[in-house]
Scaffold this motif. Structure first.
Motif, PDB file in Angstrom:
ATOM      1  N   ARG A 126       2.440   1.536  -3.139  1.00 56.73           N
ATOM      2  CA  ARG A 126       1.407   2.023  -4.212  1.00 56.73           C
ATOM      3  C   ARG A 126       1.009   3.578  -4.280  1.00 56.73           C
ATOM      4  NH1 ARG A 126      -1.503   4.379  -7.281  1.00 56.73           N
ATOM      5  NH2 ARG A 126      -3.619   3.715  -8.474  1.00 56.73           N
ATOM      6  N   HIS A 128       0.800  -1.307   0.069  1.00 57.98           N
ATOM      7  CA  HIS A 128      -0.048  -0.057  -0.187  1.00 57.98           C
ATOM      8  C   HIS A 128       0.827   1.282   0.004  1.00 57.98           C
ATOM      9  CE1 HIS A 128      -3.702   2.191   0.733  1.00 57.98           C
ATOM     10  NE2 HIS A 128      -2.843   3.035   1.678  1.00 57.98           N
ATOM     11  N   GLY A 166      -3.317  -3.171  -1.942  1.00 57.02           N
ATOM     12  CA  GLY A 166      -2.109  -2.555  -2.502  1.00 57.02           C
ATOM     13  C   GLY A 166      -1.272  -3.405  -3.435  1.00 57.02           C
ATOM     14  N   LEU A 224      -9.522  -2.620   1.388  1.00 55.41           N
ATOM     15  CA  LEU A 224      -8.246  -2.102   1.144  1.00 55.41           C
ATOM     16  C   LEU A 224      -7.380  -2.967   0.344  1.00 55.41           C
ATOM     17  CD1 LEU A 224      -6.855   0.589   1.828  1.00 55.41           C
ATOM     18  CD2 LEU A 224      -5.759  -0.620   3.964  1.00 55.41           C
ATOM     19  N   GLY A 274      -0.994   7.013   1.528  1.00 56.13           N
ATOM     20  CA  GLY A 274      -1.924   6.240   1.245  1.00 56.13           C
ATOM     21  C   GLY A 274      -2.899   6.438   2.763  1.00 56.13           C
TER      22      GLY A 274
END
Length: 328
Positions: free
Chosen positions: A209, A206, A267, A265, A214
């Motif tokens: 990314r 995450h 990533g 969620l 984030g």
């Protein structure tokens, strides 16, 4: 209050002690989502504790029949009554035992009026939420019927995965899978049995990314590391990792409860963007949700374009705000 007794929980230990009763009520409550479970809200309060706890528990004898996990936050403009779990939860609601919704709602309303607050805010109430029927006599209310969009993909009973999503998305998914296979062996595995490993990988991917921008701040990570083992132990978590060659390149973090899957969620490694590991993981999560009997796949809050590419359609949450001029 129809023989019901209201108890206002003000400290962490008493809140924790509710857990066994809370689980029984949560499993019985028709409108409950994972965001109302003790696996989610107890770790949230232990991690954040942003105000004064004032959770309202409604009892019928020794049975917990209603729960409104609330806290009070004092600001310059006045005291706000807010739901425990705010900011990280996509849905909010009170919990009510079946066939006692009216009496429990009335008891919760009466208990809230005994508290000191200038505004009570309940955001992101989904369709069917018990909180939609709460009434506070002689207190001004505003209601926002289109508060936040949560795109949802319908999975009609008996339909295959291929028939649940648009043909264009299926073609894109096949191309992504072929591209991934050209880079090496592809493995997609469930990982909720090892929450620490999964969370380590999710945080890494995450952050990669979103280049550190984030939603997984340090304190949010602490919360999820507390919540995920509890969610997994109660069969609610759905955690997937995708490996291409010898490298884990994508993570998917979601939930499943009572015929509904929730994509919370994810990533992925930007170096593998051409292979679309995030899309491969979502495709796997949708297929497995359908196999488990889910009727809907909820992408949760946010109108990101990719959600509609899977065929999701907006469902809107409701926000209710009660305002009173003076404290009792």
């Amino acid at each position: 209050m129809s023989g019901l007794c209201a108890d206002i929980i003000r400290d962490q230990a008493a809140f924790d002690d509710l857990e066994p009763h809370w689980w029984v009520l949560w499993f019985r409550s028709a409108s409950a989502t994972p965001f109302q479970s003790p696996a989610w809200l107890l770790p949230w309060w232990r991690t954040f504790s942003p105000g004064d706890l004032c959770a309202i528990a409604i009892w019928s004898g020794n049975d917990l029949v209603g729960l409104a996990p609330l806290y009070r936050e004092t600001r310059v403009s006045g005291s706000l009554l807010l739901p425990v779990g705010i900011s990280l939860s996509d849905y909010f609601d009170i919990l009510c035992a079946p066939n006692q919704e009216a009496a429990v709602s009335a008891a919760i309303a009466e208990a809230t009026l005994s508290l000191e607050w200038s505004q009570w805010i309940l955001p992101d109430l989904p369709a069917g939420a018990a909180s939609l029927h709460l009434g506070l006599p002689n207190v001004a209310e505003s209601r926002s019927p289109n508060h936040a969009a949560c795109p949802v993909l319908s999975l009609a009973r008996g339909e295959t995965f291929a028939r649940s999503i648009p043909s264009r998305r299926r073609r894109q998914l096949r191309r992504a899978e072929r591209a991934a296979q050209r880079r090496g062996r592809v493995a997609v595995e469930r990982c909720e049995a090892d929450p620490k490993t999964f969370m380590d990988q999710l945080v890494r991917l995450h952050s990669a990314r979103w280049a550190g921008q984030g939603v997984l701040t340090d304190i949010a990570q602490d919360f999820h590391r507390r919540a995920l083992p509890r969610l997994a132990a109660n069969g609610l978590a759905r955690c997937w990792l995708i490996e291409i060659g010898d490298t884990i390149v994508g993570a998917y973090y979601g939930f499943h409860h009572r015929g509904r899957a929730y994509a919370y969620l994810g990533g992925f490694d930007p170096a593998y963007a051409q292979e679309s590991p995030g899309a491969i993981l979502i495709g796997k999560a949708i297929a497995e949700a359908a196999r488990e009997g889910a009727r809907e796949f909820d992408f949760l809050r946010g109108r990101e374009n990719y959600k509609y590419g899977w065929g999701a359609e907006d469902r809107w949450t409701v926000q209710r705000v009660w305002t009173r001029n003076a404290s009792p």
